[in-house]
Write a protein that holds these residues in place. Structure first.
Motif, PDB file in Angstrom:
ATOM      1  N   SER A 234     -17.771 -31.368   1.838  1.00 41.05           N
ATOM      2  CA  SER A 234     -17.523 -32.809   1.814  1.00 41.05           C
ATOM      3  C   SER A 234     -16.387 -33.152   0.864  1.00 41.05           C
TER       4      SER A 234
ATOM      5  N   TRP B  75     -15.342 -37.893  -2.935  1.00 34.73           N
ATOM      6  CA  TRP B  75     -16.022 -39.190  -2.998  1.00 34.73           C
ATOM      7  C   TRP B  75     -17.409 -39.190  -2.348  1.00 34.73           C
ATOM      8  N   ASP B  76     -17.742 -38.105  -1.626  1.00 36.96           N
ATOM      9  CA  ASP B  76     -19.065 -37.985  -1.009  1.00 36.96           C
ATOM     10  C   ASP B  76     -20.025 -37.130  -1.826  1.00 36.96           C
TER      11      ASP B  76
ATOM     12  N   GLY C 199     -21.298 -39.991  -4.876  1.00 40.38           N
ATOM     13  CA  GLY C 199     -21.839 -39.812  -3.532  1.00 40.38           C
ATOM     14  C   GLY C 199     -23.222 -39.192  -3.562  1.00 40.38           C
ATOM     15  N   SER C 200     -23.633 -38.604  -2.464  1.00 36.31           N
ATOM     16  CA  SER C 200     -24.966 -38.011  -2.379  1.00 36.31           C
ATOM     17  C   SER C 200     -24.954 -36.526  -2.043  1.00 36.31           C
TER      18      SER C 200
ATOM     19  N   GLY D  66     -23.763 -33.118   2.359  1.00 36.89           N
ATOM     20  CA  GLY D  66     -23.078 -34.370   2.641  1.00 36.89           C
ATOM     21  C   GLY D  66     -22.479 -34.357   4.041  1.00 36.89           C
ATOM     22  N   PRO D  67     -21.590 -35.299   4.335  1.00 37.75           N
ATOM     23  CA  PRO D  67     -21.042 -35.420   5.695  1.00 37.75           C
ATOM     24  C   PRO D  67     -20.102 -34.305   6.101  1.00 37.75           C
TER      25      PRO D  67
ATOM     26  N   CYS E 206     -14.204 -31.860   5.438  1.00 42.65           N
ATOM     27  CA  CYS E 206     -13.184 -32.180   4.437  1.00 42.65           C
ATOM     28  C   CYS E 206     -12.383 -30.972   3.944  1.00 42.65           C
TER      29      CYS E 206
END
Length: 240
Positions: free
Chosen positions: A115, A118-119, A125-126, A141-142, A145
């Motif tokens: 990720s 910032w995530d 972020g988480s 995370g998402p 990246c």
């Protein structure tokens, strides 16, 4: 195998691959043995507000993200038209390498579990941070990246190094320096926004370089082999 008159030799590409191997080891060591990624990201992070103040900066969005991207798209399109008008295969191939190199980076990025800063939990972020090429965290995370996609557009100018290298070495070196500088500058803007770590951008350049080496090696050595075969089939020459 020697290169064609306007191409580069197998020895040249072997040296390029060796440099890539050595650079890959250095990049792996930087990420594994130092906290450079985290340290640099902290320079742009506001711990009190738990955010990257420049994340939504309009001037960074336009001057470092949109304008360079649009300029590079326009430049590659102009080079493609020039190649068609002049029937210059090597220049057309260089443009193709630019496009394919950025595509490879985009595909790797789209399938990455890493990720953006910032995530991550350390930056508001988480997601959990985990090492490059290491086991994926339970909550990564998402993702999507790594490597840095935006920087790859600048690094893609490395294709012009391989285009000019056979007949204009000085201009080739200038193209390499320009590609390195532009890729790092575009990557720095993303780092300031919290969109990427330094390693994301450096590995983006590494991938672009690798793609350029492999594709131009196929181009040059393939043409050299074809030329040699054709010469061997001429009347009065063995193989005819």
């Amino acid at each position: 195998m020697a290169a064609s008159p306007d191409g580069l030799s197998a020895a040249f590409y072997a040296r390029q691959l060796l440099w890539l191997l050595l650079l890959g080891v250095v990049l792996w060591w930087l990420e594994a043995a130092t906290r450079l990624d985290i340290t640099l990201a902290q320079w742009f992070f506001d711990p009190l507000g738990q955010r990257f103040p420049l994340q939504h900066s309009l001037w960074l969005e336009w001057l470092n993200h949109r304008l360079p991207k649009y300029a590079l798209i326009a430049a590659s399109g102009g080079l493609a038209l020039r190649a068609v008008r002049r029937r210059e295969a090597r220049l057309g191939y260089a443009v193709l390498v630019m496009w394919l190199a950025t595509l490879v980076v985009s595909l790797l990025k789209a399938h990455s579990a890493h990720s953006c800063p910032w995530d991550l939990q350390a930056f508001g972020g988480s997601g959990e941070w985990f090492a490059l090429f290491g086991a994926v965290a339970a909550n990564p995370g998402p993702g999507q990246c790594f490597p840095g996609g935006h920087a790859s557009g600048g690094f893609a100018l490395l294709a012009l190094f391989f285009y000019w290298r056979p007949h204009a070495p000085r201009r080739a070196r200038q193209a390499a320096v320009a590609a390195l500088a532009l890729g790092l500058l575009m990557g720095l803007g993303q780092m300031a926004r919290g969109a990427h770590f330094l390693s994301h951008n450096l590995w983006s350049g590494w991938v672009v370089w690798l793609v350029a080496v492999l594709l131009f090696a196929a181009f040059d050595l393939g043409r050299a082999a074809s030329t040699a075969k054709s010469a061997g089939q001429l009347p009065g020459i063995s193989g005819a």
